[in-house]
Design an enzyme around this catalytic site. Structure first.
Site, PDB file in Angstrom:
ATOM      1  NE  ARG A  11       0.417   3.230  -3.744  1.00  0.00           N
ATOM      2  CZ  ARG A  11      -0.394   3.923  -4.514  1.00  0.00           C
ATOM      3  NH1 ARG A  11      -0.481   5.219  -4.393  1.00  0.00           N
ATOM      4  NH2 ARG A  11      -1.147   3.316  -5.409  1.00  0.00           N
ATOM      5  N   GLY A  48       3.992  16.850   5.103  1.00  0.00           N
ATOM      6  CA  GLY A  48       3.339  16.345   6.312  1.00  0.00           C
ATOM      7  C   GLY A  48       4.302  16.261   7.476  1.00  0.00           C
ATOM      8  CB  CYS A  90       8.528   0.083   3.212  1.00  0.00           C
ATOM      9  SG  CYS A  90       7.872  -1.573   2.947  1.00  0.00           S
ATOM     10  CE  LYS A  92      11.223  -3.582   6.648  1.00  0.00           C
ATOM     11  NZ  LYS A  92      11.754  -3.976   5.368  1.00  0.00           N
TER      12      LYS A  92
HETATM   13  C1  UDX Z   1       6.937  -7.462   4.120  1.00  0.00           C
HETATM   14  C2  UDX Z   1       8.312  -7.923   3.647  1.00  0.00           C
HETATM   15  O1  UDX Z   1       8.536  -9.216   3.999  1.00  0.00           O
HETATM   16  C3  UDX Z   1       9.365  -6.982   4.064  1.00  0.00           C
HETATM   17  O2  UDX Z   1      10.616  -7.421   3.642  1.00  0.00           O
HETATM   18  C4  UDX Z   1       9.024  -5.724   3.356  1.00  0.00           C
HETATM   19  O3  UDX Z   1      10.027  -4.777   3.492  1.00  0.00           O
HETATM   20  C5  UDX Z   1       7.739  -5.206   3.940  1.00  0.00           C
HETATM   21  O4  UDX Z   1       6.752  -6.126   3.735  1.00  0.00           O
HETATM   22  P1  UDX Z   1       5.202  -7.505   5.960  1.00  0.00           P
HETATM   23  O5  UDX Z   1       4.338  -8.403   5.129  1.00  0.00           O
HETATM   24  O6  UDX Z   1       4.782  -6.101   6.091  1.00  0.00           O
HETATM   25  O7  UDX Z   1       6.705  -7.592   5.446  1.00  0.00           O
HETATM   26  O8  UDX Z   1       5.479  -8.120   7.384  1.00  0.00           O
HETATM   27  P2  UDX Z   1       4.511  -8.843   8.387  1.00  0.00           P
HETATM   28  O9  UDX Z   1       3.133  -8.320   8.242  1.00  0.00           O
HETATM   29  O10 UDX Z   1       5.210  -8.833   9.677  1.00  0.00           O
HETATM   30  O11 UDX Z   1       4.442 -10.327   7.807  1.00  0.00           O
HETATM   31  C6  UDX Z   1       5.394 -11.286   7.955  1.00  0.00           C
HETATM   32  C7  UDX Z   1       4.682 -12.612   8.243  1.00  0.00           C
HETATM   33  O12 UDX Z   1       5.612 -13.680   8.162  1.00  0.00           O
HETATM   34  C8  UDX Z   1       4.057 -12.687   9.637  1.00  0.00           C
HETATM   35  O13 UDX Z   1       2.712 -13.099   9.536  1.00  0.00           O
HETATM   36  C9  UDX Z   1       4.880 -13.735  10.360  1.00  0.00           C
HETATM   37  O14 UDX Z   1       4.146 -14.490  11.292  1.00  0.00           O
HETATM   38  C10 UDX Z   1       5.364 -14.587   9.196  1.00  0.00           C
HETATM   39  N1  UDX Z   1       6.599 -15.315   9.462  1.00  0.00           N
HETATM   40  C11 UDX Z   1       7.674 -14.676   9.923  1.00  0.00           C
HETATM   41  C12 UDX Z   1       6.641 -16.684   9.194  1.00  0.00           C
HETATM   42  O15 UDX Z   1       5.666 -17.275   8.763  1.00  0.00           O
HETATM   43  N2  UDX Z   1       7.820 -17.348   9.405  1.00  0.00           N
HETATM   44  C13 UDX Z   1       8.916 -16.726   9.894  1.00  0.00           C
HETATM   45  O16 UDX Z   1       9.956 -17.389  10.090  1.00  0.00           O
HETATM   46  C14 UDX Z   1       8.851 -15.341  10.166  1.00  0.00           C
HETATM   47  C1  UDX Z   2       5.708   2.206   0.587  1.00  0.00           C
HETATM   48  C2  UDX Z   2       5.930   2.278  -0.935  1.00  0.00           C
HETATM   49  O1  UDX Z   2       5.106   3.284  -1.481  1.00  0.00           O
HETATM   50  C3  UDX Z   2       5.651   0.944  -1.560  1.00  0.00           C
HETATM   51  O2  UDX Z   2       5.905   0.988  -2.957  1.00  0.00           O
HETATM   52  C4  UDX Z   2       6.565  -0.057  -0.881  1.00  0.00           C
HETATM   53  O3  UDX Z   2       6.467  -1.314  -1.452  1.00  0.00           O
HETATM   54  C5  UDX Z   2       6.273  -0.116   0.593  1.00  0.00           C
HETATM   55  O4  UDX Z   2       6.495   1.173   1.132  1.00  0.00           O
HETATM   56  P1  UDX Z   2       3.658   2.325   2.269  1.00  0.00           P
HETATM   57  O5  UDX Z   2       4.714   2.419   3.319  1.00  0.00           O
HETATM   58  O6  UDX Z   2       2.558   1.332   2.443  1.00  0.00           O
HETATM   59  O7  UDX Z   2       4.331   1.983   0.840  1.00  0.00           O
HETATM   60  O8  UDX Z   2       2.948   3.738   2.102  1.00  0.00           O
HETATM   61  P2  UDX Z   2       3.231   5.103   1.301  1.00  0.00           P
HETATM   62  O9  UDX Z   2       1.952   5.495   0.675  1.00  0.00           O
HETATM   63  O10 UDX Z   2       4.407   4.999   0.433  1.00  0.00           O
HETATM   64  O11 UDX Z   2       3.518   6.137   2.488  1.00  0.00           O
HETATM   65  C6  UDX Z   2       4.683   6.043   3.293  1.00  0.00           C
HETATM   66  C7  UDX Z   2       4.772   7.207   4.238  1.00  0.00           C
HETATM   67  O12 UDX Z   2       5.036   8.411   3.525  1.00  0.00           O
HETATM   68  C8  UDX Z   2       3.503   7.483   5.047  1.00  0.00           C
HETATM   69  O13 UDX Z   2       3.868   7.827   6.369  1.00  0.00           O
HETATM   70  C9  UDX Z   2       2.864   8.659   4.331  1.00  0.00           C
HETATM   71  O14 UDX Z   2       2.075   9.445   5.171  1.00  0.00           O
HETATM   72  C10 UDX Z   2       4.090   9.411   3.867  1.00  0.00           C
HETATM   73  N1  UDX Z   2       3.843  10.249   2.689  1.00  0.00           N
HETATM   74  C11 UDX Z   2       3.556   9.675   1.487  1.00  0.00           C
HETATM   75  C12 UDX Z   2       3.925  11.633   2.788  1.00  0.00           C
HETATM   76  O15 UDX Z   2       4.183  12.183   3.872  1.00  0.00           O
HETATM   77  N2  UDX Z   2       3.731  12.394   1.662  1.00  0.00           N
HETATM   78  C13 UDX Z   2       3.454  11.839   0.448  1.00  0.00           C
HETATM   79  O16 UDX Z   2       3.295  12.598  -0.521  1.00  0.00           O
HETATM   80  C14 UDX Z   2       3.353  10.423   0.355  1.00  0.00           C
END
Ligand code: UDX
Ligand code: UDX
Length: 433
Positions: free
Chosen positions: A154, A256, A263, A266
């Site tokens: 998270r 909320g 995540c 998508k």
């Molecule tokens: C991750 C996971 O990859 C995604 O599948 C999951 O569902 C959510 O978390 P996240 O780390 O949040 O994604 O994405 P982002 O912060 O955009 O990081 C991706 C990084 O990969 C970026 O820094 C980007 O520059 C880099 N990248 C992307 C590369 O180095 N090579 C590429 O070809 C594409």
């Molecule tokens: C989520 C998953 O929790 C994590 O395991 C996964 O790998 C990536 O996606 P994240 O998106 O970082 O993590 O945050 P999370 O704490 O899950 O919250 C997601 C959304 O749900 C936020 O917009 C949050 O405000 C909302 N939320 C969460 C609620 O509205 N109510 C809740 O009780 C919990």
């Protein structure tokens, strides 16, 4: 062990830094030169509590490296993780695997000796098979095993989640690769983390199934909150009352404005497309997506209703713009629906978020302020959109003095309704009277 992390984003950078903290030698690769240059200067490209200290320590101790070119580190690696983004493909809701496949191809060309190629990015079921076929095409002579190891981090508590996970899921069929994964996560044995081994497809599905279930759980309590408002019940009591049942559990029952983030939106969408294509549609998940989208869109109307129905010409102060506290991430944040809708209704919006700097590029015609109290100054209502700690103990007398009218719309149920009324506020929240 020698580890390479391709993609130094929210997931890759946290995972890489934590593996280094476990004692492994880690190189984080990113094609974004600016990001790598900043990391070399000790500047974090994202806001994630605790990350900077871990990065600093492990760089100083010679276990954590950053580079744009993967050649040297991949050749020497025992395990290469792919943690590049998997955004929604434009137009059809499927996950876009372009970056994942490109990374796999690049790694295939560079690897030497036995290499475990691990997908950490969230990929659709069967993507591991595609990656394996691709790698074998590029390197028919290569000694590689493709493994799935989804992340459950998270944002905002990613370091804690990495070091103390409820479980680690590994999708692997090859014994040698399994043993590499066991060695990588061995430090977690100390706190007796369950490392679950399964086949690759099940592992890929576990990630989607977990996220979809959590999204559904949140959506369930959100609809329950609407019912509470109609029948005069309190959703927080209902959440506690059902959550104390261990079969249900109390987590992710906080009502909320609708879930957002990088995540849930998508991944639920991608899962429903995979399921429909497979001939096993997931109607509960499809409905969750529709209900959540509608909820985010309905929130502006809820704020307007609390302000007497019409916000044209009125000034609204907004606290919090990121999709949740303790992150700078704006991806799919409810604020991206709510703020433009308020402006479209003719309201003036003044807003503040401690870390959501990207909002300035994403939201037009907003008067960005430098602190919580600056937002209230001269506003006709105060709206709490994201529950940052610094918004939880506002000086209510000062709030009242600054607002044109003592109206607070609290979409995160941060404050106590009775206390707010006692303080002289008109107070609207979610699922409570
Ligand atoms: C991750 C996971 O990859 C995604 O599948 C999951 O569902 C959510 O978390 P996240 O780390 O949040 O994604 O994405 P982002 O912060 O955009 O990081 C991706 C990084 O990969 C970026 O820094 C980007 O520059 C880099 N990248 C992307 C590369 O180095 N090579 C590429 O070809 C594409
Ligand atoms: C989520 C998953 O929790 C994590 O395991 C996964 O790998 C990536 O996606 P994240 O998106 O970082 O993590 O945050 P999370 O704490 O899950 O919250 C997601 C959304 O749900 C936020 O917009 C949050 O405000 C909302 N939320 C969460 C609620 O509205 N109510 C809740 O009780 C919990």
């Amino acid at each position: 062990m020698r580890v390479v992390m391709i993609g130094a984003g929210y997931v890759g950078l946290v995972s890489g830094a934590c593996f280094a903290e476990f004692g492994h030698t880690v190189t984080c690769i990113d094609k974004d030169e600016g990001k790598i240059a900043r990391l070399h200067q000790g500047v974090m490209p994202i806001y994630e509590p605790g990350l900077e200290a871990i990065v600093e320590r492990n760089v100083a101790e010679g276990r954590l490296f950053f580079a744009t070119d993967p050649a040297a580190s991949v050749a020497a690696a025992d395990a290469v993780f792919i943690a590049v983004g998997t955004p929604t493909r434009r137009g059809n809701g499927h996950a876009d695997l372009t970056y994942v496949y490109a990374a796999a191809e690049e790694v295939a060309a560079l690897m030497t000796g036995f290499t475990v190629l691990v997908t950490k990015s969230t990929v659709p079921i069967g993507a591991g098979d595609e990656i394996e076929a691709l790698v074998r095409r590029v390197r028919p002579d290569g000694d590689v095993s493709v493994v799935s190891n989804p992340e459950f981090l998270r944002e905002g508590s990613a370091i804690e989640d990495f070091k103390h996970p409820d479980r680690v899921v590994v999708g692997v069929s090859d014994e040698r690769a399994r043993s590499v994964m066991e060695d990588l996560y061995r430090p977690l044995n100390l706190n007796e983390t369950r490392i679950m081994f399964t086949d690759r497809r099940s592992s890929e599905l576990i990630k989607y199934a977990a996220n979809a279930f959590l999204a559904l759980k949140i959506t369930y309590i959100n609809e329950m909150a609407d019912l509470c408002e109609k029948v005069g019940a309190d959703v927080q009591h209902v959440a506690m009352g059902i959550g104390l049942d261990h079969r249900i559990g109390g987590k992710f029952l906080h009502a909320g404005p609708g879930y957002g983030g990088s995540c849930f939106p998508k991944d639920t969408l991608a899962l429903t497309h995979t399921a429909a294509d497979a001939g096993a549609p997931l109607r509960l998940v499809e409905t969750t997506i529709a209900v959540n989208d509608a909820r985010k869109k309905a929130m502006a109307g809820r704020i307007a209703a609390a302000m007497g129905g019409d916000v044209a010409g009125k000034t609204i102060g907004i606290l919090g713009l990121t999709f949740k506290p303790n992150t700078d991430d704006m991806r799919d944040s409810p604020s991206l629906d709510i703020v433009p809708a308020l402006i479209a209704r003719g309201a003036r919006v003044q807003a503040y978020d401690p870390e959501g700097h990207e909002a300035r590029a994403l939201l037009r015609d907003v008067d960005f302020r430098d602190g919580p109290y600056e937002v209230m100054d001269g506003a006709d209502a105060l709206v709490i959109l994201t529950e940052w700690d610094q918004f939880r103990a506002l000086d209510l007398d000062r709030v009242k003095g600054l607002l044109n009218a003592p109206l607070v719309v609290d979409l995160r149920n941060v404050y106590n309704p009775d206390h707010m009324r006692l303080k002289g506020f008109t107070y609207a929240s979610i699922g409570r009277m």
